[in-house]
Design an enzyme around this catalytic site. Structure first.
Site, PDB file in Angstrom:
ATOM      1  N   ASP A  81      43.868  80.025  51.470  1.00 32.75           N
ATOM      2  CA  ASP A  81      42.950  79.597  52.532  1.00 32.75           C
ATOM      3  C   ASP A  81      42.938  80.564  53.721  1.00 32.75           C
ATOM      4  O   ASP A  81      41.944  80.670  54.426  1.00 32.75           O
ATOM      5  CB  ASP A  81      43.319  78.185  52.992  1.00 32.75           C
ATOM      6  CG  ASP A  81      43.143  77.174  51.867  1.00 32.75           C
ATOM      7  OD1 ASP A  81      42.036  77.089  51.315  1.00 32.75           O
ATOM      8  OD2 ASP A  81      44.117  76.482  51.518  1.00 32.75           O
ATOM      9  N   SER A 112      48.967  80.531  47.378  1.00 37.66           N
ATOM     10  CA  SER A 112      49.858  79.404  47.064  1.00 37.66           C
ATOM     11  C   SER A 112      49.272  78.118  47.633  1.00 37.66           C
ATOM     12  O   SER A 112      49.405  77.056  47.047  1.00 37.66           O
ATOM     13  CB  SER A 112      51.272  79.657  47.576  1.00 37.66           C
ATOM     14  OG  SER A 112      51.278  80.380  48.777  1.00 37.66           O
TER      15      SER A 112
END
Length: 366
Positions: A81, A112
């Site tokens: 993100d 992750s």
């Protein structure tokens, strides 16, 4: 079913995509996965790619801020993100941000923490999946070429910074796990499990004041909102915003002034965590806000008051993997849909995060 008012655009065929890829993200497999999984699917869908491999922090931010983007039909982010956060804020720094923000964005999970990818997979009605299966699903969504709007939240800090956030803002336990587990990046998403156990062992309490504008209050007959404050700073006479200027934070009073009278101030001032999330998922295995949608005009605000036991906290996190944490009716956990919020830490303790990236601890509102 799509909510009313959802309108979809369709990418052209053939289509040219700029792929921004961070080779270091997650456990460092993004480039391999792109070549093995993504590229063959895109070739079949008649999507040509230009791959831009980032070499340092802010590399993607500068690329999308300064580059002529007209040659690409879509910007694809293959990373966690954090890289999409860079891209969104790079686009918002352009003088032509209004036009630039109409360029369809796509997230392909390569980090992750793949919260937005997991959220989009959930909104699309697919089964809960992770790793390669999630990557395949998200690539398939790109191949279909449908795109729609997504809410952004405008965050302003006391030191005068302004960010545009697509995922969430946090302080306390969840942010600690996120940042403390950075050293276990090589574990992939298992880093968060290890980080959670470590942060549980040394459970901290944070002191501050939390205020918010409830969604319901705004939909009802709320008192007149304060005059719009461009950039959360100096009020200007109406109509004087420069053509390229950013959208005003029309629901917020400047930091340092009291919140508007029709806001709610939380009576407690000791928290284990505060998290304002605008997507369904906080991570691949954390369905934090099952009611959230891509553009519901809503910030899903969670806060946990001090006094919760470690066992209860662990139970909540285990339930969150299925999105059933609110069914436990834990008296320490509160959830409220809001349009705006403000958090004022009593002292600069702990780390704050925006879309998984660390921020200095200071008063912030969104």
């Amino acid at each position: 079913l799509s909510p009313p008012g959802d309108s979809y655009g369709v990418l052209p065929r053939p289509c040219h995509a700029l792929v921004l890829l961070n080779p270091q993200s997650g456990s460092g497999r993004a480039l391999d996965d792109f070549q093995a999984v993504v590229q063959p699917m895109l070739a079949e869908a008649d999507i040509a790619t230009t791959v831009f491999v980032t070499e340092r922090a802010h590399h993607a931010h500068e690329k999308v801020r300064d580059e002529d983007l007209s040659q690409w039909d879509t910007l694809v982010v293959m990373s966690g993100d954090g890289l999409l956060f860079e891209v969104v804020n790079g686009l918002m720094e352009r003088p032509d941000w209004k036009e630039a923000m109409k360029k369809p964005l796509c997230i392909l999970p390569g980090g992750s923490g793949n919260a937005l990818a997991a959220s989009i997979n959930y909104y699309a009605g697919y089964d809960h999946v992770a790793k390669k299966k999630l990557l395949t699903n998200c690539t398939f969504i790109l191949c279909k070429g449908l795109y729609t709007q997504m809410d952004l939240v405008s965050l302003s800090t006391a030191s005068g910074k302004r960010f545009f956030s697509f995922l969430g803002f946090g302080w306390g336990f969840i942010s600690d796990v996120d940042i403390d587990s950075e050293k276990y990046r090589w574990l992939g998403s298992a880093r968060f499990t290890l980080g959670t156990l470590q942060c549980l062992a040394k459970l901290r309490v944070y002191q501050g004041r939390l205020s918010y504008l409830p969604l319901a209050a705004e939909q009802g007959s709320s008192p007149a909102a304060p005059a719009p404050v461009p950039n959360g700073h100096i009020p200007q006479p109406a109509g004087t915003a420069a053509p390229g200027s950013l959208p005003p934070d029309s629901l917020l009073a400047p930091l340092g002034q009291p919140v508007p009278a029709h806001w709610t101030v939380v009576p407690e001032e000791e928290f284990v965590l505060v998290y304002a999330i605008y997507q369904s998922h906080l991570g691949t295995n954390l369905l934090m806000a099952p009611a959230a949608r891509l553009h519901d005009g809503c910030i899903h605000l969670f806060y946990m008051k001090a006094g919760i036991s470690r066992v209860t906290l662990l139970k909540l996190f285990l339930a969150m993997s299925r999105g059933t944490h609110l069914d436990l009716n834990c008296p320490h956990l509160s959830y409220v849909p809001v349009r705006a919020f403000r958090l004022e830490p009593r002292v600069a303790a702990g780390v704050m995060t925006v879309d998984g990236e660390a921020l200095a601890c200071e008063p912030v509102q969104g």
